[in-house]
Design a protein around this motif. Structure first.
Motif, PDB file in Angstrom:
ATOM      1  N   ALA A  32       1.023  -1.238   0.142  1.00 46.80           N
ATOM      2  CA  ALA A  32       0.101  -0.128  -0.183  1.00 46.80           C
ATOM      3  C   ALA A  32       0.793   1.210  -0.013  1.00 46.80           C
ATOM      4  CB  ALA A  32      -0.896  -0.014   1.200  1.00 46.80           C
ATOM      5  N   GLU A  33       1.845   1.558   0.754  1.00 41.40           N
ATOM      6  CA  GLU A  33       2.595   2.518   0.986  1.00 41.40           C
ATOM      7  C   GLU A  33       3.421   2.583  -0.605  1.00 41.40           C
ATOM      8  OE1 GLU A  33       5.539   3.920   4.041  1.00 41.40           O
ATOM      9  OE2 GLU A  33       6.856   2.956   2.762  1.00 41.40           O
ATOM     10  N   GLU A  34       3.919   1.624  -1.195  1.00 43.66           N
ATOM     11  CA  GLU A  34       4.626   1.829  -2.379  1.00 43.66           C
ATOM     12  C   GLU A  34       3.491   2.090  -3.254  1.00 43.66           C
ATOM     13  OE1 GLU A  34       6.805  -1.155  -5.961  1.00 43.66           O
ATOM     14  OE2 GLU A  34       6.182  -2.034  -3.941  1.00 43.66           O
ATOM     15  N   LEU A  35       2.260   1.948  -3.554  1.00 46.74           N
ATOM     16  CA  LEU A  35       1.342   2.368  -4.394  1.00 46.74           C
ATOM     17  C   LEU A  35       0.988   3.831  -4.152  1.00 46.74           C
ATOM     18  CD1 LEU A  35      -1.014   2.128  -6.253  1.00 46.74           C
ATOM     19  CD2 LEU A  35      -2.326   1.394  -4.743  1.00 46.74           C
ATOM     20  N   MET A  36       0.831   4.269  -3.022  1.00 49.61           N
ATOM     21  CA  MET A  36       0.698   5.732  -2.700  1.00 49.61           C
ATOM     22  C   MET A  36       1.871   6.457  -2.973  1.00 49.61           C
ATOM     23  SD  MET A  36      -2.471   5.487  -1.661  1.00 49.61           S
ATOM     24  CE  MET A  36      -2.314   7.251  -1.659  1.00 49.61           C
ATOM     25  N   GLN A  37       2.865   5.888  -2.660  1.00 49.05           N
ATOM     26  CA  GLN A  37       4.279   6.701  -3.261  1.00 49.05           C
ATOM     27  C   GLN A  37       4.351   6.930  -4.522  1.00 49.05           C
ATOM     28  OE1 GLN A  37       5.952   8.321  -1.040  1.00 49.05           O
ATOM     29  NE2 GLN A  37       8.185   8.060  -1.428  1.00 49.05           N
ATOM     30  N   LEU A  38       3.859   5.858  -5.301  1.00 48.98           N
ATOM     31  CA  LEU A  38       4.068   5.992  -6.882  1.00 48.98           C
ATOM     32  C   LEU A  38       3.072   7.101  -7.387  1.00 48.98           C
ATOM     33  CD1 LEU A  38       4.931   4.651  -9.373  1.00 48.98           C
ATOM     34  CD2 LEU A  38       2.928   3.314  -9.130  1.00 48.98           C
ATOM     35  N   CYS A  39       1.866   7.115  -6.695  1.00 51.29           N
ATOM     36  CA  CYS A  39       0.569   7.861  -7.331  1.00 51.29           C
ATOM     37  C   CYS A  39       0.302   9.179  -7.078  1.00 51.29           C
ATOM     38  CB  CYS A  39      -0.496   6.935  -7.091  1.00 51.29           C
ATOM     39  SG  CYS A  39      -0.509   5.353  -8.135  1.00 51.29           S
ATOM     40  N   VAL A  40       0.864   9.583  -5.819  1.00 52.06           N
ATOM     41  CA  VAL A  40       1.004  10.822  -5.391  1.00 52.06           C
ATOM     42  C   VAL A  40       2.105  11.642  -5.433  1.00 52.06           C
ATOM     43  CG1 VAL A  40      -1.267  10.421  -4.119  1.00 52.06           C
ATOM     44  CG2 VAL A  40       1.136  10.464  -2.821  1.00 52.06           C
ATOM     45  N   THR A  41       2.098  13.063  -5.242  1.00 51.72           N
ATOM     46  CA  THR A  41       3.358  13.806  -5.478  1.00 51.72           C
ATOM     47  C   THR A  41       4.129  14.112  -4.070  1.00 51.72           C
ATOM     48  OG1 THR A  41       2.092  15.836  -4.956  1.00 51.72           O
ATOM     49  CG2 THR A  41       2.620  15.009  -7.532  1.00 51.72           C
ATOM     50  N   ARG A  42       3.412  14.043  -2.847  1.00 55.23           N
ATOM     51  CA  ARG A  42       3.945  14.082  -1.666  1.00 55.23           C
ATOM     52  C   ARG A  42       4.771  12.664  -1.387  1.00 55.23           C
ATOM     53  NH1 ARG A  42       2.762  17.901   2.330  1.00 55.23           N
ATOM     54  NH2 ARG A  42       2.193  19.780   1.189  1.00 55.23           N
ATOM     55  N   LYS A  89      -6.075   1.071 -10.694  1.00 63.73           N
ATOM     56  CA  LYS A  89      -5.625   0.680 -12.169  1.00 63.73           C
ATOM     57  C   LYS A  89      -4.206   0.285 -11.881  1.00 63.73           C
ATOM     58  CE  LYS A  89      -5.329   2.445 -16.879  1.00 63.73           C
ATOM     59  NZ  LYS A  89      -3.887   2.692 -17.167  1.00 63.73           N
ATOM     60  N   GLN A  90      -3.277   1.198 -11.218  1.00 65.39           N
ATOM     61  CA  GLN A  90      -1.783   1.105 -11.125  1.00 65.39           C
ATOM     62  C   GLN A  90      -1.482  -0.038 -10.197  1.00 65.39           C
ATOM     63  OE1 GLN A  90       0.148   2.973 -12.839  1.00 65.39           O
ATOM     64  NE2 GLN A  90      -1.757   4.177 -13.544  1.00 65.39           N
ATOM     65  N   ALA A  91      -2.429  -0.433  -9.200  1.00 71.09           N
ATOM     66  CA  ALA A  91      -2.111  -1.495  -8.365  1.00 71.09           C
ATOM     67  C   ALA A  91      -2.154  -2.741  -9.272  1.00 71.09           C
ATOM     68  CB  ALA A  91      -2.980  -1.608  -7.223  1.00 71.09           C
ATOM     69  N   VAL A  92      -3.295  -2.848 -10.188  1.00 79.06           N
ATOM     70  CA  VAL A  92      -3.567  -4.156 -11.103  1.00 79.06           C
ATOM     71  C   VAL A  92      -2.300  -4.072 -11.950  1.00 79.06           C
ATOM     72  CG1 VAL A  92      -4.979  -5.108 -12.721  1.00 79.06           C
ATOM     73  CG2 VAL A  92      -6.127  -4.103 -10.726  1.00 79.06           C
ATOM     74  N   LYS A 151      11.709  14.689  -2.048  1.00 86.05           N
ATOM     75  CA  LYS A 151      11.235  13.340  -2.447  1.00 86.05           C
ATOM     76  C   LYS A 151      12.106  12.832  -3.625  1.00 86.05           C
ATOM     77  CE  LYS A 151       7.159  10.725  -4.084  1.00 86.05           C
ATOM     78  NZ  LYS A 151       5.866  10.583  -3.961  1.00 86.05           N
ATOM     79  N   THR A 152      12.856  11.831  -3.327  1.00 87.90           N
ATOM     80  CA  THR A 152      13.837  11.139  -4.230  1.00 87.90           C
ATOM     81  C   THR A 152      13.327   9.914  -5.136  1.00 87.90           C
ATOM     82  OG1 THR A 152      14.821   9.971  -2.457  1.00 87.90           O
ATOM     83  CG2 THR A 152      15.952  11.932  -2.895  1.00 87.90           C
ATOM     84  N   ASP A 153      12.202   9.548  -4.332  1.00 90.73           N
ATOM     85  CA  ASP A 153      11.551   8.345  -5.134  1.00 90.73           C
ATOM     86  C   ASP A 153      10.977   8.853  -6.453  1.00 90.73           C
ATOM     87  OD1 ASP A 153      12.323   6.621  -3.480  1.00 90.73           O
ATOM     88  OD2 ASP A 153      10.596   6.524  -2.240  1.00 90.73           O
ATOM     89  N   ASP A 154      10.785   7.879  -7.380  1.00 87.64           N
ATOM     90  CA  ASP A 154       9.942   8.264  -8.731  1.00 87.64           C
ATOM     91  C   ASP A 154       8.512   8.095  -8.249  1.00 87.64           C
ATOM     92  OD1 ASP A 154       9.696   8.929 -11.200  1.00 87.64           O
ATOM     93  OD2 ASP A 154       9.751   6.993 -11.999  1.00 87.64           O
ATOM     94  N   PHE A 155       7.825   8.948  -8.860  1.00 83.54           N
ATOM     95  CA  PHE A 155       6.338   8.764  -9.111  1.00 83.54           C
ATOM     96  C   PHE A 155       5.911   9.198 -10.375  1.00 83.54           C
ATOM     97  CE2 PHE A 155       7.408  13.024  -7.626  1.00 83.54           C
ATOM     98  CZ  PHE A 155       6.527  13.873  -8.340  1.00 83.54           C
ATOM     99  N   ILE A 156       4.404   8.765 -10.541  1.00 84.51           N
ATOM    100  CA  ILE A 156       3.973   9.253 -11.785  1.00 84.51           C
ATOM    101  C   ILE A 156       3.767  10.426 -12.268  1.00 84.51           C
ATOM    102  CG2 ILE A 156       1.878   8.980 -13.094  1.00 84.51           C
ATOM    103  CD1 ILE A 156       1.455   6.008 -11.679  1.00 84.51           C
ATOM    104  N   GLY A 157       4.384  11.068 -13.413  1.00 87.02           N
ATOM    105  CA  GLY A 157       4.508  12.535 -13.647  1.00 87.02           C
ATOM    106  C   GLY A 157       5.589  13.013 -13.089  1.00 87.02           C
ATOM    107  N   ARG A 158       6.470  12.441 -12.368  1.00 83.89           N
ATOM    108  CA  ARG A 158       7.861  13.297 -12.327  1.00 83.89           C
ATOM    109  C   ARG A 158       8.579  13.914 -13.118  1.00 83.89           C
ATOM    110  NH1 ARG A 158      10.872  12.750  -7.269  1.00 83.89           N
ATOM    111  NH2 ARG A 158      12.716  14.438  -7.373  1.00 83.89           N
ATOM    112  N   ALA A 159       8.758  13.042 -14.186  1.00 86.29           N
ATOM    113  CA  ALA A 159       9.705  13.827 -15.118  1.00 86.29           C
ATOM    114  C   ALA A 159       8.866  14.948 -16.031  1.00 86.29           C
ATOM    115  CB  ALA A 159      10.022  12.435 -16.263  1.00 86.29           C
TER     116      ALA A 159
END
Length: 789
Positions: free
Chosen positions: A469-479, A530-533, A678-686
């Motif tokens: 769950a944490e990995e999913l949230m880290q991936l999908c939100v900007t914070r 959708k991202q989780a699946v 926030k050093t991790d990648d997330f959707i939209g970062r680039a």
């Protein structure tokens, strides 16, 4: 070997995708089963039965009865021997259970002797399915069992889908059959394209005009029967109606009436599942087709003349009518154009007659333009007795492909209905707009000086749980969610790959692997799932909106009110101790009171809290807060005043300050994108890194001269060129001036820049304004922090 069943896919022909039109193969039926509810379907020998879990973790109970009344799960190839306890509970507690009970009683089946089986008993992921084949005719009952969810818990029953592939689908008849009537109909007739039908309706009775196949127009006209008896033709007048309701066409709610030229109310709209019709054009006429080169083409106006002759109504070359499902557009040059209708199969309008009527309905035959999607089809008309009670509703769909949902009442609806009848549809729910004995200005000042209570239940809630769950949230939100502690809340953006915003919202951390996403729309929750699946994450995203309703108590006295109402256990923070953007889990009054979650959050720019509870406890929670708050000056607050509060506080709103093309920096919430920390990648970062390095637009505050309030969408100009547009505007009571938020080109975004807001055509009327810092009110957030000194 079982072949994977065919689920819905967007219908496509010649490169045109049309979600929502018939997309299942012939012989395949889809039956949604509501979470906590049940559904009964007749099954024939050889039919293939598929149960699909839409969101994951939802057990499903199946019961099968043969025609002789015996029950054996083996008749569908399932392992039985289970007591269908969830089904029994659903039959007693869910409205959909009434239909099941009726079906059982009619068949003489004894649910006490049912042989049940459970699907997904060991857990499931979103989209999982299981298939069975019937070896006998019978009645299948499907239940998605589940009890009410406590606000601090994270499991609520969710919808599942039942698919039935018929072994003998029969001959293709060229279209869909009409859905079941809403009640026992008085009249029930089908109108083929190119036909019209006149019929009589008494005052108080209901009229349902239903688009059977989708994308089909139906002209509707209604005459006062009393006037016709006197030789007078007094039918619905579209121009009078537009003038009386102040809208292109009425919709369910306060402004739901259609009028004749004498300003007499003829009918009111009770339900509308489409929301897009026409009140400008005539029913199609002979001349229309002749001018297109089709002399002799059958047309609605001539058909109406023929049918209405029996009532001595004089013929007309073209009939003004309410053109249900007709998609008319009016552009900036005042040109009227058309396109395919928005209506899907089974969409309808439900009217209530306000006087005795002679009505006429058509199924438009137009096949030479997009009026009927190039394919004229049939219309079903039904009338119902006035003794029926139908809720007011505006159709709502989470996505274009999703099932239509009726407008819902929140758990707090009846509490606010004591104070107003002015409710408006918001994201599929009825919300109060203004209070009868107060009004927006009084509600606004109560929030600034004392306290208010408002219904925020339509905010979308999704429970995000599981090891990933944490990995999913880290991936999908900007914070940076890794920095969020248990009991903490963070406001954040959620973006697509190109950097455009899906939504803004808050993440609540309820445990190490437990999160709650609260956003403005369902797209954000569906995106998480959708991202989780797609990424194979061991996480579940399940909707809980209907199991968590919430009111916000906002204003300088909000803490003093809630501290007298909310009890918290020793390990949780009290209301007085609760820090900004933190939550506490408590109860109403004492240890045995209804469960609540209280967060120190809000959307007003004032000290405030949100109180979450299950709808079953909503009235009790409201009454307890009201009992303490009313003597202290607290009043209810509606959407009109809320909009004023949030604009002054610089709080953004979807569709105004941001959309799919707007990134968080352009929306004025760049602080939610910590690209350095926030050093991790997330959707939209680039994309956001690129956009932040080369910004093109910026959200700014405006102070305007004079008392005219701009309209969102008004252009912002420096001389001739347009440099931006207004996103929100108001006349600020506390500041005593007109203020606005605007998104403009960064070349002109410097504080102090003089600009002009264009009205009329954007050039003939200009409102002088100056760019100022925003928020306009309490820019240091001292009041939100509780500092009123």
């Amino acid at each position: 070997m079982t072949i994977k069943p065919i689920f819905q896919t967007p219908y496509e022909r010649a490169g045109v995708v049309t979600p929502g039109l018939p997309i299942l193969p012939h012989g395949v039926e889809r039956h949604p089963v509501p979470g906590g509810g049940s559904r009964a379907v007749r099954i024939l020998k050889g039919d293939e039965i598929t149960v699909q879990d839409r969101e994951g973790l939802q057990p499903v109970e199946l019961v099968f009865f043969s025609p002789d009344g015996s029950s054996d799960a083996g008749m569908i190839g399932a392992k039985g021997g289970r007591d269908p306890a969830g089904l029994k509970a659903a039959l007693l507690g869910d409205p959909s259970g009434a239909k099941v009970v009726k079906a059982l009683e009619a068949a003489g089946f004894d649910i006490a002797k049912a042989d049940g089986t459970v699907v997904f008993a060991d857990g499931s992921h979103a989209g999982d399915y299981q298939t069975f084949t019937a070896t006998s005719d019978g009645l299948l009952i499907v239940c998605a069992p589940g009890a009410p969810m406590e606000p601090h818990e994270q499991w609520a029953p969710t919808e599942v889908a039942l698919y039935v592939k018929r072994a003998d689908p029969g001959e293709v008849k060229g279209g869909l059959l009409p859905p079941e009537p809403l009640a026992d109909p008085l009249l029930d007739f089908n109108i083929l394209p190119g036909e019209a039908k006149a019929y009589e309706v008494r005052a108080g009775q209901y009229i349902q005009v239903l688009d059977v196949q989708g994308r089909e127009c139906s002209d509707f006209q209604a005459f006062s029967h009393r006037a016709l008896d006197r030789g007078l033709e007094r039918e619905i007048d579209p121009t009078t109606t537009r003038s009386m309701v102040g809208s292109l066409y009425p919709e369910p709610g306060l402004f739901a009436k259609y009028f004749n030229s004498d300003q007499e109310r003829i009918v009111e709209i009770v339900r509308d599942t489409v929301g897009r019709h026409d009140t400008f054009g005539l029913s199609c006429t002979a001349r229309y087709y002749e001018d297109l080169g089709y002399p002799g083409h059958v047309n609605c106006s001539d058909n109406m003349n023929i049918e209405l002759a029996q009532y001595d109504v004089r013929p007309r070359g073209g009939w003004p009518a309410i053109n249900f499902f007709f998609n008319t557009m009016l552009d900036d040059t005042n040109a009227i154009s058309m396109n395919d209708p928005y209506s899907r199969p089974g969409d309808y309008v439900l009217l209530r007659a306000l006087t005795d009527l002679v009505c006429i309905s058509t199924a438009c035959p137009c096949d030479v333009d997009p009026a009927n999607g190039w394919n004229p089809t049939d219309i079903q008309v039904r009338t119902y007795e006035k003794s029926n009670e139908f809720s007011r509703s505006i159709g709502w769909r989470k996505t274009p492909e999703a099932d239509m949902e009726e407008t819902k009442k929140t758990g707090f609806h009846e509490s606010f209905a004591r104070h107003t009848r002015d409710f408006t549809e918001y994201q599929g729910y009825w919300l109060p707009n203004q209070m009868t004995n107060h009004g927006a200005i009084a509600e606004y000042w109560a929030a600034r000086e004392k306290a208010v209570v408002m219904d925020l239940s339509p905010l979308r809630k999704y429970e995000v749980t599981g090891p990933d769950a944490e990995e999913l949230m880290q991936l999908c939100v900007t914070r940076d969610i890794k920095k969020l502690s248990v009991g903490g809340i963070v406001y954040t953006a959620m973006c697509y790959e190109h950097g455009g915003m899906i939504d803004d919202g808050t993440v609540y951390r309820l445990g190490e692997t437990n999160f709650r996403w609260i956003g403005g729309n369902d797209q954000s929750g569906l995106w998480l799932r959708k991202q989780a699946v797609e990424r194979g994450l061991n996480a579940w995203v399940r909707a809980s909106t209907d199991h968590l309703c919430n009111i916000a108590v906002q204003g300088p006295l909000s803490r003093d009110i809630l501290k007298q109402v909310i009890w918290t256990p020793p390990q949780q923070a009290t209301v007085e101790e609760l820090a900004w953007f933190r939550l506490t889990i408590g109860r109403l009054h004492e240890f045995n009171g209804p469960s609540v979650v209280v967060s120190r959050t809000g959307y007003s720019g004032e000290l405030g809290y949100e109180v979450f509870c299950h709808p079953k406890d909503a009235t009790e929670v409201f009454d307890a807060i009201w009992k303490v708050g009313e003597p202290m000056g607290m009043i209810p607050l509606g959407l009109a005043a809320l909009d004023m509060l949030r604009i002054e506080a610089g709080l953004i709103f979807a569709g105004s300050e941001f959309d799919e093309q707007t990134d968080p920096m352009e929306a004025g919430i760049g602080f939610t994108v910590p690209l350095k920390s926030k050093t991790d990648d997330f959707i939209g970062r680039a994309a956001l890194e690129r956009r932040k390095a080369t910004p093109s637009r910026k959200l700014v505050g405006l102070d305007l001269e004079g008392g005219i309030v701009p309209v969102p969408g008004d252009c912002v100009r420096v001389g001739k060129p347009q440099i931006g547009e207004i996103t929100s505007a108001m006349k600020s009571p506390v500041l005593g001036k007109v203020i606005a938020l605007a998104r403009i080109d960064v070349a002109h975004a410097e504080i102090g820049t003089q600009i002009e807001v264009g009205q009329l055509d954007g050039e003939q009327k200009r409102l002088k304004a100056t760019i100022v810092p925003f928020p306009h009110f309490d820019p240091k957030k001292e009041r939100v922090k509780g500092n009123y000194d």
